[in-house]
Design an enzyme around this catalytic site. Structure first.
Site, PDB file in Angstrom:
ATOM      1  N   GLU A  19     -12.154  -3.615  15.097  1.00 56.04           N
ATOM      2  CA  GLU A  19     -10.581  -2.908  14.815  1.00 56.04           C
ATOM      3  C   GLU A  19     -10.041  -3.664  13.472  1.00 56.04           C
ATOM      4  O   GLU A  19      -9.368  -2.939  12.864  1.00 56.04           O
ATOM      5  CB  GLU A  19      -9.794  -3.050  15.960  1.00 56.04           C
ATOM      6  CG  GLU A  19     -10.213  -1.907  17.023  1.00 56.04           C
ATOM      7  CD  GLU A  19      -9.580  -2.198  18.405  1.00 56.04           C
ATOM      8  OE1 GLU A  19      -9.776  -3.219  19.054  1.00 56.04           O
ATOM      9  OE2 GLU A  19      -8.957  -1.154  18.862  1.00 56.04           O
ATOM     10  N   GLU A  60     -15.082  -2.629  24.719  1.00 54.27           N
ATOM     11  CA  GLU A  60     -13.803  -2.819  25.727  1.00 54.27           C
ATOM     12  C   GLU A  60     -14.014  -2.081  26.976  1.00 54.27           C
ATOM     13  O   GLU A  60     -13.676  -2.724  27.941  1.00 54.27           O
ATOM     14  CB  GLU A  60     -12.639  -2.395  24.929  1.00 54.27           C
ATOM     15  CG  GLU A  60     -12.159  -2.972  23.675  1.00 54.27           C
ATOM     16  CD  GLU A  60     -12.618  -2.708  22.514  1.00 54.27           C
ATOM     17  OE1 GLU A  60     -13.548  -2.005  22.321  1.00 54.27           O
ATOM     18  OE2 GLU A  60     -11.941  -2.945  21.509  1.00 54.27           O
ATOM     19  N   ALA A  63     -10.825  -9.539  20.920  1.00 57.12           N
ATOM     20  CA  ALA A  63      -9.843 -10.284  21.298  1.00 57.12           C
ATOM     21  C   ALA A  63     -10.191 -11.392  22.246  1.00 57.12           C
ATOM     22  O   ALA A  63     -11.538 -11.292  22.910  1.00 57.12           O
ATOM     23  CB  ALA A  63      -8.918  -9.448  22.024  1.00 57.12           C
ATOM     24  N   GLY A  65     -11.768  -6.057  19.053  1.00 58.83           N
ATOM     25  CA  GLY A  65     -10.861  -6.260  18.246  1.00 58.83           C
ATOM     26  C   GLY A  65     -11.156  -6.526  16.984  1.00 58.83           C
ATOM     27  O   GLY A  65     -10.428  -6.514  15.673  1.00 58.83           O
TER      28      GLY A  65
END
Ligand code: CAA
Length: 258
Positions: free
Chosen positions: A112, A132, A65, A109
């Protein structure tokens, strides 16, 4: 289709979506995720497309992200604003097969998002990680859920708690990726895999995808019952008539439009 943060390529019945924010290591921001949802829904609805490939660049699938965008987020921006939920999971609604093709980093992310694909093909340069914890947050797009289901608790805990990256060989060994190819031939090989699927009846590919995903949501008995309905229904389709008569006639089946 023209997008700011994606590149689109058409290869016959295979549509390729490339994440494309090279200056930010393909960090996933709102605009990219909105565009990704738009492209995925368009290809899912396009009868000329049977398979979608989601990939990044030679260097990076996605480094997670967008930390620059997230750094000043407040709770109001995230929970009430439905961060992640508002636009990252469109891929889960796609009914046609989506193959994730990863070269270089798939982190946070990015890992993911890759795990939301139906299966992953990796270059020997691929590196997967969930770092993260190093930026002070938990994963937010399914990392603590899909990773242990895919590679087991020990490996998942190790990766999530230490932020250790795994390379392509370890990713294949643990079942995170289905196949590894040399980085130089990755796209060619991935397109061969995608084309193999694209030549099959798309309706059956969709039913198989639906059934396999059911395996993660239900009991074995219910899952087998679910599969059995698709199997029985197949006997009312042109794909079954064509597939079985082609086999008996010793000719190649033509599943065009099926
Ligand atoms: N967000 C925003 N920008 C990022 C980014 C990210 N996730 N990852 C890399 N970038 C940017 C860098 O800030 C840098 O920008 P500038 O050139 O403007 O300085 C540029 O991309 C190149 O990055 P590096 O200089 O760091 O390149 P590198 O080759 O030395 O390292 C890397 C590559 C290992 C991928 C490193 O960039 C990195 O560790 N990135 C962050 C990975 C990360 O922590 N991801 C998890 C994010 S949190 C998350 O994803 C939450 C969730 O679960 C939903």
């Amino acid at each position: 289709m023209e997008y700011a943060d994606l590149l689109i390529e058409n290869h016959g019945k295979v549509a390729v979506i490339r994440l494309n924010r090279p200056k930010a290591m393909n960090a996933l921001n709102d605009n990219m995720m909105n565009e990704l949802g738009d492209a995925l829904y368009k290809f899912d609805a396009d009868s000329a497309v049977n398979v979608i490939v989601l990939t990044g660049s030679e260097k990076v699938f996605a480094a997670g992200a967008d930390i620059a965008a997230m750094a000043n987020y407040t709770y109001a921006d995230t929970y009430p604003g439905n961060y992640i939920g508002r636009n990252w999971e469109h891929i889960l609604n796609v009914r046609k097969p989506v193959i994730g093709v990863v070269a270089g980093y798939a982190l946070g992310g990015g890992c993911e998002l890759a795990m939301m694909c139906d299966f992953l093909i990796a270059a020997d340069s691929a590196k997967f990680g969930q770092p993260e914890i190093k930026v002070g947050v938990t994963p937010g797009a399914g990392g603590t859920q899909r990773l242990p289901r895919t590679i087991g608790k020990a490996k998942a805990m190790d990766m999530l708690l230490t932020s250790r990256m795994i390379d392509a060989a370890e990713a294949e060994r643990t079942g995170l990726v289905s196949r590894i190819f040399p980085a130089e031939s990755l796209m060619e090989e991935a397109l061969n895999v995608a084309n193999t699927i694209a030549e099959m009846p798309v309706s059956v590919a969709m039913a198989i995808k639906d059934s396999v995903n059911r395996a993660f949501e239900t009991t074995l008995t219910e899952g087998v019952r679910y599969e059995r309905r698709f199997f029985h229904a197949a006997f009312g389709t042109p794909a079954q008539k064509e597939g079985m008569s082609a086999f008996l006639a010793k000719r190649k089946a033509n599943f065009e439009g099926m």
